[in-house]
Scaffold this active site. Structure first.
Site, PDB file in Angstrom:
ATOM      1  N   CYS A   6     -54.244 -46.468 -24.729  1.00 23.31           N
ATOM      2  CA  CYS A   6     -55.162 -45.668 -25.547  1.00 23.31           C
ATOM      3  C   CYS A   6     -56.568 -45.560 -24.979  1.00 23.31           C
ATOM      4  O   CYS A   6     -57.426 -44.927 -25.585  1.00 23.31           O
ATOM      5  CB  CYS A   6     -55.240 -46.252 -26.957  1.00 23.31           C
ATOM      6  SG  CYS A   6     -56.066 -47.858 -27.038  1.00 23.31           S
ATOM      7  N   CYS A  11     -54.615 -63.767 -19.854  1.00 22.66           N
ATOM      8  CA  CYS A  11     -53.685 -63.403 -18.789  1.00 22.66           C
ATOM      9  C   CYS A  11     -53.060 -62.056 -19.144  1.00 22.66           C
ATOM     10  O   CYS A  11     -52.289 -61.956 -20.091  1.00 22.66           O
ATOM     11  CB  CYS A  11     -52.634 -64.506 -18.669  1.00 22.66           C
ATOM     12  SG  CYS A  11     -51.539 -64.321 -17.276  1.00 22.66           S
TER      13      CYS A  11
END
Length: 164
Positions: free
Chosen positions: A83, A151
């Protein structure tokens, strides 16, 4: 407690729905709302590559050391590939040696989190606050000042170099 009872309890926790973080962001003393992006499965499949869809919409993981963003050193901003919401700046990035782009913090209100028991022990999984796309897991083995390691799957990100 019997082992079966314990494992059934863990399965119940894994079924807890994703609860996004607050969607209000503060800029210069004013509060702005992050507009949610909700698309159908077919629309996501058209918008994303097959691997991006597997990671962002199905909570998949890319193989370590496969993302070019792992070695990205330029100044800039990392955005959600689903997005385009800004998530991290290059100043937040560090080399974790794990094979995935890693950051010690993120931009305010960028993510929501949930507990993940897919590997039996609890982990904290994080998702984009705008589109709900899965990005990765946060661990408590990162550098100062936070001690956190966000991560991230490289395919879940789009890098925008700084101007100039």
């Amino acid at each position: 407690m019997k082992r079966r009872t314990f494992l059934n309890g863990l399965a119940g926790f894994a079924a807890v729905p994703f609860l996004p973080a607050a969607h209000a962001a503060t800029e210069g003393g004013t509060t702005t709302m992050i507009d949610k992006l909700e698309l159908s499965d077919d629309e996501w499949k058209k918008r994303l590559t097959a691997d991006q869809y597997r990671i962002l919409r199905r909570e998949g993981t890319e193989a370590p050391f496969t993302s070019p963003l792992n070695d990205e050193k330029r100044a800039g901003t990392y955005h959600c590939a689903g997005c385009d919401l800004p998530l991290f700046t290059s100043d937040m990035k560090f080399d974790s040696g794990t094979g995935w782009p890693s950051f010690y913090t993120h931009l305010p209100d960028a993510f929501g989190t949930k507990r993940d028991f897919k590997l039996l022990w609890p982990r904290t999984e994080y998702h984009c606050a705008r589109c709900g796309g899965h990005h990765g897991h946060v661990f408590n083995d990162g550098p100062p000042p936070t001690g956190e390691r966000w991560c991230n799957n490289g395919l879940a990100l789009r890098f925008e170099p700084a101007a100039g």
